[in-house]
Design an enzyme around this catalytic site. Structure first.
Site, mmCIF file in Angstrom:
data_model
loop_
_atom_site.group_PDB
_atom_site.id
_atom_site.type_symbol
_atom_site.label_atom_id
_atom_site.label_comp_id
_atom_site.label_asym_id
_atom_site.label_seq_id
_atom_site.Cartn_x
_atom_site.Cartn_y
_atom_site.Cartn_z
ATOM 1 N N SER A 178 21.883 34.300 31.911
ATOM 2 C CA SER A 178 20.650 34.159 32.669
ATOM 3 C C SER A 178 20.838 34.148 34.181
ATOM 4 C CB SER A 178 19.919 32.881 32.243
ATOM 5 O OG SER A 178 20.764 31.764 32.377
ATOM 6 N N HIS A 206 16.825 36.883 27.800
ATOM 7 C CA HIS A 206 16.667 37.856 28.883
ATOM 8 C C HIS A 206 16.882 39.302 28.456
ATOM 9 C CE1 HIS A 206 16.276 34.646 31.839
ATOM 10 N NE2 HIS A 206 17.141 34.011 31.070
ATOM 11 N N LYS A 238 9.304 35.577 28.890
ATOM 12 C CA LYS A 238 9.955 36.392 29.932
ATOM 13 C C LYS A 238 9.483 37.840 29.754
ATOM 14 C CE LYS A 238 13.716 33.042 29.668
ATOM 15 N NZ LYS A 238 13.197 32.049 30.602
HETATM 16 C C1 LIG Z 1 18.986 31.971 28.316
HETATM 17 C C2 LIG Z 1 17.767 31.113 28.210
HETATM 18 N N1 LIG Z 1 17.505 30.510 27.041
HETATM 19 C C3 LIG Z 1 16.439 29.716 26.886
HETATM 20 C C4 LIG Z 1 15.563 29.481 27.914
HETATM 21 C C5 LIG Z 1 14.426 28.582 27.696
HETATM 22 O O1 LIG Z 1 13.324 29.280 27.244
HETATM 23 P P1 LIG Z 1 11.869 28.677 27.488
HETATM 24 O O2 LIG Z 1 11.537 28.904 28.924
HETATM 25 O O3 LIG Z 1 10.985 29.411 26.536
HETATM 26 O O4 LIG Z 1 11.972 27.210 27.159
HETATM 27 C C6 LIG Z 1 15.792 30.098 29.164
HETATM 28 C C7 LIG Z 1 14.923 29.913 30.341
HETATM 29 O O5 LIG Z 1 13.846 29.500 30.400
HETATM 30 C C8 LIG Z 1 16.920 30.929 29.308
HETATM 31 O O6 LIG Z 1 17.183 31.505 30.477
#
Ligand SMILES: Cc1ncc(COP(=O)(O)O)c(C=O)c1O
Length: 388
Positions: A178, A206, A238
């Site tokens: 990320s 992502h 996203k």
């Molecule tokens: C790699 C990754 N996994 C999980 C999440 C969390 O997802 P959510 O925003 O739906 O809680 C994020 C960022 O928000 C992320 O960058």
């Protein structure tokens, strides 16, 4: 009880240039936004495909509200599981080529839920050092033996797997990292996991929507089936432009999550209208491959322009194109200098990234035009000239 110790910790964070501040967005997501009363061009959203305020999605959400109301009213296991949730789960299972899929309210909860439903004290979890906080937190919470391997170092992982006698073994990785934008070496990780009789779990927050011919993410990009990649997590806030997340995998996996994943069981279901709107996202993601092609053109143009200016980029072929700066105060200064020129890119600092690894996390969206991208490059050139 007084709060002096909290105040001291806050002051220390400020001193180290690591203090976080929320900015107020007064417009919808898009290339041009209003932040704290000023119009600017934004290059830091995760709305990679430009769907978050797409007219068809807005319409679908309104239609969903008219059909299902606003709140879901209860958890999935009580009376909150609507036909909209069910339809989206079935569509996501079909799209990812997995037997089943299960919706969660957020990606954070999906990651905590999966790891904790599968592992306990007799087990072991192996995580890439650069995994997202929700994966690391999930591993720590589970009580399983927690081991981190060097970023994308599959040999290191193999050694660790060979030395464990745990009951269950789970290898966990981001699909697209990320904060760096690079891809996990999933084919090699899948081989290493299979050889050690471990499960592989990939969080494709992502990559989902952005990678693969149809937007199926890392699993499609690397053509990994359920056998090779048994636990696939995708998020919907996203590339998909809505909110929530899902886990896709076997019948046994999904039933285990329904029975044992506490962040699934003990929370109010996502508003059904959001699930309804996400069905439209899925249609757009699948059909409008021009969004992914456009992203690739923008990525090429940005990388060429920024490296010509002498900025240090990372090994990324995804819409996440960080500019590595190093010190937190320098990253903040560059972000502020860009903002003075009408460009909004937030600085990412420790502990989100390793010490000395502060960066501007530039992200591109299919809704950016080449002209807007050139304005970012021009502003970066001016910052460079003025030593920011
Ligand atoms: C790699 C990754 N996994 C999980 C999440 C969390 O997802 P959510 O925003 O739906 O809680 C994020 C960022 O928000 C992320 O960058």
């Amino acid at each position: 009880m007084a709060f002096e110790s909290l105040e001291a910790a806050l002051a220390a964070r400020q001193e180290a240039h690591l203090y976080r501040q929320r900015r107020q967005l007064e417009s919808a997501q898009g290339p041009e936004v209003r932040v704290d009363g000023r119009s600017c061009l934004a290059f830091c959203s995760n709305d990679y495909l430009g769907l978050a305020s797409h007219p068809q999605l807005k319409q679908a959400l309104i239609e969903g509200v008219e059909r299902f109301g606003v709140g879901s009213g209860a958890s999935h296991l009580v009376v909150g599981h609507s036909s909209a949730h069910q339809q989206l789960e079935e569509a996501l299972a079909e799209f990812t080529g997995r037997p089943r899929a299960l919706l969660f309210s957020t990606g954070y909860m999906a990651n905590l839920g999966v790891i904790n439903a599968l592992l306990g004290r007799q087990d072991a979890v192996f995580e890439d050092r650069l995994n997202h906080a929700s994966l690391l937190d999930g591993g720590l919470l589970s009580g399983a033996r927690f081991q981190r391997y060097q970023h994308n170092n599959v040999d290191g992982l193999r050694q660790r797997l060979a030395n464990t006698e745990a009951r269950r073994k789970l290898v966990v990785t981001d699909g697209v990292f990320s904060m760096d934008g690079d891809l996990a070496d999933l084919p090699a990780l899948a081989d290493a996991a299979a050889a050690a009789d471990a499960w592989l779990m990939v969080d494709d927050a992502h990559g989902f929507g952005c990678l693969g011919t149809q937007g199926g993410g890392c699993a499609e990009h690397f053509a990994l089936d359920t056998e090779q990649l048994p636990i696939l997590v995708g998020t919907l806030g996203k590339g998909f432009g809505t909110a929530g997340a899902f886990v896709a995998g076997s019948e046994a996996l999904i039933e285990t999550l329904i029975q044992f994943a506490r962040p699934y069981i003990y929370t109010t279901a996502l508003p059904p209208a959001l699930a309804w709107a996400t069905l439209t996202s899925l249609k757009l993601v699948r059909e409008e491959s021009w969004r992914r092609e456009r992203l690739q053109q923008l990525i090429r143009r940005f990388r060429q322009g920024a490296s010509q200016l002498g900025f240090e980029l990372m090994d990324s072929c995804t819409p996440i194109q960080p500019i590595l700066v190093g010190a937190a105060d320098r990253a903040l200064a560059l972000s502020q200098a860009l903002e003075q020129r009408g460009i909004f890119v937030s600085a990412i600092r420790p502990p989100t990234v390793p010490e000395g690894g502060a960066r501007l996390r530039v992200t591109l969206s299919a809704s950016h035009t080449e002209e807007q991208l050139d304005r970012l490059l021009e502003a970066l050139a001016q910052c460079r000239e003025q030593g920011a």
